[in-house]
Scaffold this motif. Structure first.
Motif, PDB file in Angstrom:
ATOM      1  N   LEU A  49       0.857  -1.181   0.000  1.00 24.50           N
ATOM      2  CA  LEU A  49       0.000   0.000   0.000  1.00 24.50           C
ATOM      3  C   LEU A  49       0.893   1.231   0.000  1.00 24.50           C
ATOM      4  CD1 LEU A  49      -2.705  -0.723   2.724  1.00 24.50           C
ATOM      5  CD2 LEU A  49      -2.965  -0.873   0.255  1.00 24.50           C
ATOM      6  N   VAL A  50       0.452   2.292  -0.635  1.00 26.39           N
ATOM      7  CA  VAL A  50       1.134   3.577  -0.564  1.00 26.39           C
ATOM      8  C   VAL A  50       0.184   4.518   0.165  1.00 26.39           C
ATOM      9  CG1 VAL A  50       2.114   5.494  -1.850  1.00 26.39           C
ATOM     10  CG2 VAL A  50       2.444   3.155  -2.655  1.00 26.39           C
ATOM     11  N   VAL A  51       0.659   5.061   1.279  1.00 29.96           N
ATOM     12  CA  VAL A  51      -0.158   5.897   2.152  1.00 29.96           C
ATOM     13  C   VAL A  51       0.402   7.314   2.138  1.00 29.96           C
ATOM     14  CG1 VAL A  51      -1.007   6.167   4.511  1.00 29.96           C
ATOM     15  CG2 VAL A  51      -0.578   3.888   3.612  1.00 29.96           C
ATOM     16  N   THR A  52      -0.482   8.298   1.977  1.00 25.17           N
ATOM     17  CA  THR A  52      -0.098   9.704   2.018  1.00 25.17           C
ATOM     18  C   THR A  52      -0.733  10.332   3.252  1.00 25.17           C
ATOM     19  OG1 THR A  52      -0.090   9.735  -0.395  1.00 25.17           O
ATOM     20  CG2 THR A  52      -0.093  11.869   0.717  1.00 25.17           C
ATOM     21  N   TYR A  53       0.083  11.013   4.064  1.00 27.38           N
ATOM     22  CA  TYR A  53      -0.393  11.594   5.316  1.00 27.38           C
ATOM     23  C   TYR A  53       0.436  12.810   5.681  1.00 27.38           C
ATOM     24  CZ  TYR A  53       3.595   9.015   7.144  1.00 27.38           C
ATOM     25  OH  TYR A  53       4.854   8.539   7.358  1.00 27.38           O
ATOM     26  N   ASP A  54      -0.067  13.580   6.641  1.00 27.73           N
ATOM     27  CA  ASP A  54       0.630  14.754   7.150  1.00 27.73           C
ATOM     28  C   ASP A  54       1.361  14.339   8.419  1.00 27.73           C
ATOM     29  OD1 ASP A  54       1.426  17.207   8.282  1.00 27.73           O
ATOM     30  OD2 ASP A  54      -0.344  18.231   7.507  1.00 27.73           O
ATOM     31  N   VAL A  55       2.668  14.532   8.448  1.00 25.71           N
ATOM     32  CA  VAL A  55       3.496  14.087   9.566  1.00 25.71           C
ATOM     33  C   VAL A  55       3.146  14.831  10.862  1.00 25.71           C
ATOM     34  CG1 VAL A  55       5.463  15.624   9.251  1.00 25.71           C
ATOM     35  CG2 VAL A  55       5.839  13.340  10.123  1.00 25.71           C
ATOM     36  N   ARG A  56       2.481  15.971  10.761  1.00 25.08           N
ATOM     37  CA  ARG A  56       2.063  16.700  11.957  1.00 25.08           C
ATOM     38  C   ARG A  56       0.870  16.032  12.635  1.00 25.08           C
ATOM     39  NH1 ARG A  56       1.445  22.318   8.942  1.00 25.08           N
ATOM     40  NH2 ARG A  56       0.453  20.823   7.559  1.00 25.08           N
ATOM     41  N   GLU A  57       0.132  15.201  11.891  1.00 23.73           N
ATOM     42  CA  GLU A  57      -1.059  14.563  12.429  1.00 23.73           C
ATOM     43  C   GLU A  57      -0.836  13.113  12.835  1.00 23.73           C
ATOM     44  OE1 GLU A  57      -3.915  15.023   9.341  1.00 23.73           O
ATOM     45  OE2 GLU A  57      -4.044  17.184   9.587  1.00 23.73           O
ATOM     46  N   ILE A  58       0.000  12.415  12.096  1.00 23.90           N
ATOM     47  CA  ILE A  58       0.234  10.986  12.342  1.00 23.90           C
ATOM     48  C   ILE A  58       1.617  10.637  11.806  1.00 23.90           C
ATOM     49  CG2 ILE A  58      -0.787  10.214  10.174  1.00 23.90           C
ATOM     50  CD1 ILE A  58      -2.031   7.884  11.753  1.00 23.90           C
ATOM     51  N   THR A  59       2.233   9.617  12.363  1.00 17.71           N
ATOM     52  CA  THR A  59       3.561   9.204  11.907  1.00 17.71           C
ATOM     53  C   THR A  59       3.521   7.794  11.325  1.00 17.71           C
ATOM     54  OG1 THR A  59       4.207   8.265  14.035  1.00 17.71           O
ATOM     55  CG2 THR A  59       4.684  10.612  13.682  1.00 17.71           C
ATOM     56  N   TYR A  60       4.566   7.461  10.610  1.00 21.12           N
ATOM     57  CA  TYR A  60       4.692   6.127  10.023  1.00 21.12           C
ATOM     58  C   TYR A  60       4.716   5.059  11.114  1.00 21.12           C
ATOM     59  CZ  TYR A  60       6.482   2.445   6.988  1.00 21.12           C
ATOM     60  OH  TYR A  60       6.639   1.284   6.286  1.00 21.12           O
ATOM     61  N   VAL A  61       5.387   5.355  12.205  1.00 23.29           N
ATOM     62  CA  VAL A  61       5.460   4.397  13.318  1.00 23.29           C
ATOM     63  C   VAL A  61       4.063   4.134  13.876  1.00 23.29           C
ATOM     64  CG1 VAL A  61       6.344   4.047  15.645  1.00 23.29           C
ATOM     65  CG2 VAL A  61       7.814   5.003  13.899  1.00 23.29           C
ATOM     66  N   GLU A  62       3.268   5.170  14.026  1.00 22.53           N
ATOM     67  CA  GLU A  62       1.906   4.998  14.532  1.00 22.53           C
ATOM     68  C   GLU A  62       1.067   4.173  13.568  1.00 22.53           C
ATOM     69  OE1 GLU A  62       0.988   8.888  17.243  1.00 22.53           O
ATOM     70  OE2 GLU A  62       1.046   9.182  15.068  1.00 22.53           O
ATOM     71  N   LEU A  63       1.225   4.404  12.266  1.00 23.36           N
ATOM     72  CA  LEU A  63       0.505   3.613  11.269  1.00 23.36           C
ATOM     73  C   LEU A  63       0.872   2.143  11.367  1.00 23.36           C
ATOM     74  CD1 LEU A  63       0.714   5.772   8.029  1.00 23.36           C
ATOM     75  CD2 LEU A  63      -1.333   5.137   9.278  1.00 23.36           C
ATOM     76  N   GLU A  64       2.172   1.870  11.378  1.00 15.92           N
ATOM     77  CA  GLU A  64       2.622   0.475  11.448  1.00 15.92           C
ATOM     78  C   GLU A  64       2.187  -0.183  12.753  1.00 15.92           C
ATOM     79  OE1 GLU A  64       6.813   0.009  10.701  1.00 15.92           O
ATOM     80  OE2 GLU A  64       6.333  -0.503   8.623  1.00 15.92           O
ATOM     81  N   GLN A  65       2.313   0.538  13.855  1.00 16.33           N
ATOM     82  CA  GLN A  65       1.934  -0.039  15.137  1.00 16.33           C
ATOM     83  C   GLN A  65       0.431  -0.304  15.180  1.00 16.33           C
ATOM     84  OE1 GLN A  65       3.280   2.082  18.556  1.00 16.33           O
ATOM     85  NE2 GLN A  65       2.497   0.565  19.975  1.00 16.33           N
ATOM     86  N   ALA A  66      -0.359   0.595  14.633  1.00 15.40           N
ATOM     87  CA  ALA A  66      -1.807   0.400  14.614  1.00 15.40           C
ATOM     88  C   ALA A  66      -2.175  -0.837  13.794  1.00 15.40           C
ATOM     89  CB  ALA A  66      -2.485   1.634  14.043  1.00 15.40           C
ATOM     90  N   LEU A  67      -1.556  -0.995  12.643  1.00 14.86           N
ATOM     91  CA  LEU A  67      -1.840  -2.167  11.814  1.00 14.86           C
ATOM     92  C   LEU A  67      -1.384  -3.457  12.498  1.00 14.86           C
ATOM     93  CD1 LEU A  67      -0.910  -0.720   8.321  1.00 14.86           C
ATOM     94  CD2 LEU A  67      -3.192  -1.336   9.131  1.00 14.86           C
TER      95      LEU A  67
END
Length: 138
Positions: A49-67
């Motif tokens: 998956l390719v995910v586009t997000y604003d680093v001020r709102e969420i981080t890559y670590v949070e995405l991976e940890q949530a998944l």
């Protein structure tokens, strides 16, 4: 003054493991497209998956940890670990410079914070729509 596009990140999430990577990517796509802090999610192939997000709102670590908390199995190869460490360093530095430091307690329960609104809006049969005084009536 920096523009908002300076904080937009486009990252790749790859799935592997005993479960079917394509099914995992489809499931993660269905979940992530409903998260308001994520700008865009698309699948270039079956297991990524390719995910586009604003680093001020969420981080890559949070995405991976949530998944991971929800049960998805992400790619854990050496290249993926290096990429993950680089993304984390980059995003933590940006957030620290903005005064938005990520504290360890912020990462706990990342899945709950990210997916709680999605769960609330799903029709899953775990709601009792009666008024509180009716539910507590003995």
């Amino acid at each position: 003054m920096e523009s908002d596009t300076a904080y937009i990140r486009r990252r790749e999430l790859a799935f592997r493991g005993p479960q079917d990577p394509q099914a995992q990517a489809e499931g993660a796509w269905l979940m992530l497209r409903e998260v308001p802090r994520i700008r865009e999610v698309h699948a270039p192939d079956g297991h990524r998956l390719v995910v586009t997000y604003d680093v001020r709102e969420i981080t890559y670590v949070e995405l991976e940890q949530a998944l991971t908390e929800v049960g998805f199995q992400l790619d854990n190869s050496l290249l993926a670990k290096l990429r993950r460490a680089l993304y984390q360093y980059n995003e933590d530095t940006i957030r620290a410079n903005l005064g938005l430091e990520t504290r360890p307690e912020t990462l706990q329960g990342a899945a709950q914070r990210i997916f709680v609104n999605l769960y609330r809006h799903q029709d899953h049969g775990c709601r009792d729509h009666r008024p509180r005084h009716w539910r507590e009536y003995l």
